[in-house]
Design a protein around this motif. Structure first.
Motif, mmCIF file in Angstrom:
data_model
loop_
_atom_site.group_PDB
_atom_site.id
_atom_site.type_symbol
_atom_site.label_atom_id
_atom_site.label_comp_id
_atom_site.label_asym_id
_atom_site.label_seq_id
_atom_site.Cartn_x
_atom_site.Cartn_y
_atom_site.Cartn_z
ATOM 1 N N ASN A 35 39.385 19.310 4.630
ATOM 2 C CA ASN A 35 40.628 19.230 3.859
ATOM 3 C C ASN A 35 41.651 18.306 4.513
ATOM 4 O O ASN A 35 42.205 17.413 3.854
ATOM 5 C CB ASN A 35 41.242 20.618 3.696
ATOM 6 N N VAL A 58 36.803 26.878 0.348
ATOM 7 C CA VAL A 58 36.809 25.856 -0.689
ATOM 8 C C VAL A 58 35.717 26.085 -1.727
ATOM 9 O O VAL A 58 35.817 25.617 -2.864
ATOM 10 C CB VAL A 58 36.686 24.452 -0.044
ATOM 11 N N LYS A 86 49.345 20.766 0.163
ATOM 12 C CA LYS A 86 49.853 19.774 -0.792
ATOM 13 C C LYS A 86 51.171 19.163 -0.330
ATOM 14 O O LYS A 86 51.323 17.939 -0.265
ATOM 15 C CB LYS A 86 50.032 20.422 -2.168
ATOM 16 N N CYS A 93 45.549 22.685 -3.374
ATOM 17 C CA CYS A 93 45.481 22.391 -1.941
ATOM 18 C C CYS A 93 46.611 23.090 -1.187
ATOM 19 O O CYS A 93 47.795 22.908 -1.502
ATOM 20 C CB CYS A 93 45.574 20.888 -1.739
ATOM 21 N N SER A 120 46.101 17.060 -6.004
ATOM 22 C CA SER A 120 45.959 18.231 -5.124
ATOM 23 C C SER A 120 45.211 19.397 -5.770
ATOM 24 O O SER A 120 45.344 20.527 -5.325
ATOM 25 C CB SER A 120 47.342 18.711 -4.680
#
Length: 485
Positions: free
Chosen positions: A287, A118, A442, A439, A424
């Motif tokens: 996440n 990330v 998502k 993401c 997202s």
């Protein structure tokens, strides 16, 4: 030479200087921090500055600030409309390196000394390898995702029913977090949390503590009194040694019980074992678990407190669709894709309550940024900050933007609006890939939320929450055979 974030097809707008200032050294950032956390709160903080500057693009400071965040620069350019905010998804213009929560980055000792995916920009070699691994985990888990969710859903709502029978109401947060943790462990790690009694009982609380210590300096804490919140929670970065023992237990659980997933990371994606486990834990804890722990209670509270007849319409749709699929006792991914109102309700909740409210990106070079009515010159290295709950209430894009209205995402016109649903780290119409920062889960987030609502309205005739927090006050079970109107 200025690059441009403006569409060539868009009409010309005047170029303006970015309004706002950062104030005096130390005092300006400190004042803004107190406004953000104490005197105004995040939403009023941004709304008041939009009003005073008459612009959705302006300069301001963002926490953390003075006194102990050495080397952290609080200065940002706020981007608070759909047009300017969308630049944060343009890889050619912004760099996502180490800016998950702004210029502040928690110590990598929180993640076993691994700089997890990330915090990587797509231009970095490790990003594609680790993001591909994350996408592979999700793809392989698809076959068991729904069934794992169903079994843990039943445990969660059995618990809520018992608590309501005893006390007349039930706090939903702990049962929801336990459900989320258990089914995500099975789906992502490939492990049953009950294999370790301590992880099975307390794993969700361990992740809560781990998350809280990392994000404390940039998070407003409800019901914690001021000025103690500023003095104790927002003035210092907390060291990882407070949770090092907890993290070690989670690490060892994944190492022992998720060995198949870890081995695949090593052999198929060339990721070192330590880095693989630390990335798995971050995906699981930050996440997935962290995001669901914010979003699903918001979804349930929104539906459970609705007074417009939404629950009745959801119940009718769920049962009508399921009656049209004989032989399916429980809704799966294909079934919930037929539930247009269920899906639109999930989208509308994501619009008004995005699980990650802030997005950041740093300008790679000088470029021209466009809002709806003006263009601004952004300098290389400047940090852009978007506050999504305000962005997705953009009155230039969304009609009656403050009102909860799932219907806005129904039909052909509703599908067109999905390009402005940004929760997202990209538009809902986009797709997560190894080359972008959208993401990875998502679509799984949306499908899981749809499964949650579908299961509720298949199981219950009525589902009611209190108006003041995530407390379930009524669960009225459906008859064994439910007639469809």
């Amino acid at each position: 030479m200025w690059a441009s974030a403006m569409s060539s097809a868009a009409p010309p707008v005047p170029t303006k200087t970015i309004p706002g200032s950062y104030g005096l050294p130390v005092l300006g950032p400190l004042k803004d921090r107190l406004d953000y956390f104490w005197f105004q709160g995040p939403e009023t903080y941004f709304r008041s500055r939009v009003a005073s500057h008459k612009s959705t693009v302006f300069r301001t400071n963002m926490p953390p600030t003075f006194p102990f965040f050495v080397g952290v620069d609080p200065r940002v350019v706020a981007v608070l409309d759909c047009s300017s905010f969308s630049v944060l998804f343009d890889r050619s213009l912004v760099d996502k390196r180490n800016v998950l929560v702004g210029d502040y980055m928690p110590s990598i000792s929180f993640t076993g000394d691994t700089r997890v995916v990330v915090y990587l920009d797509p231009s970095e070699p490790d990003h594609a390898r680790v993001k591909s691994f994350c996408l592979d985990i999700l793809k392989r888990s698809a076959a068991t995702w729904a069934s794992s969710f169903h079994s843990n859903f039943d445990i969660m709502f059995d618990t809520l029913e018992r608590e309501i029978a005893k006390g007349g109401s039930a706090s939903g947060l702990v049962p929801v977090q336990q459900c989320i943790f258990n089914f995500l462990c099975r789906s992502i790690v490939g492990a049953d949390p009950s294999a370790s009694p301590e992880i099975g009982s307390n794993g969700f609380a361990m992740l809560d503590t781990w998350l809280a210590l990392q994000l404390m300096p940039v998070t407003a804490v409800p019901n914690f009194p001021q000025p103690l919140q500023e003095i104790l929670l927002h003035s210092i970065p907390y060291p990882s040694f407070f949770i090092s023992g907890v993290y070690r237990k989670l690490y060892e659980f994944v190492e022992k019980h998720g060995e198949e997933v870890v081995l695949r990371a090593e052999t198929e994606f060339g990721i070192d074992k330590k880095d693989a486990i630390n990335n798995i834990l971050f995906v699981l804890g930050f996440n997935a678990f962290g995001g669901f722990s914010i979003f699903l209670p918001a979804l349930l509270t929104t539906v459970g407190t609705d007074k417009t007849g939404l629950r009745e319409r959801l119940r009718e749709e769920v049962r009508r669709v399921m009656q049209g699929r004989p032989g399916e006792a429980r809704p799966g991914f294909e079934a919930v894709r037929e539930m247009e109102l269920v899906r639109a309700t999930v989208y509308e909740t994501l619009r008004l309550n995005p699980p990650v409210p802030l997005q950041y990106g740093r300008a790679r070079d000088d470029f021209t940024l466009r809002s709806h009515d003006a263009a601004f010159q952004v300098r290389k290295g400047e940090l852009l900050c978007g506050y999504q709950p305000l962005v997705m209430r953009d009155p230039e894009v969304f009609e009656d933007p403050e009102t909860f209205s799932p219907e806005r995402f129904k039909g052909a016109a509703g599908k067109e609006m999905l390009k402005y649903l940004f929760w997202s780290n990209g538009p809902q119409t986009g797709a997560p890939t190894a080359e972008n920062k959208q993401c990875a889960a998502k679509d799984y987030v949306v499908e899981t939320a749809c499964l949650l609502l579908a299961n509720i309205f298949l199981r219950y005739d009525e589902f009611v929450c209190a108006d003041d927090g995530f407390t379930v006050t009524k669960l009225q079970k459906a008859a064994a055979a439910v007639p469809v109107e």
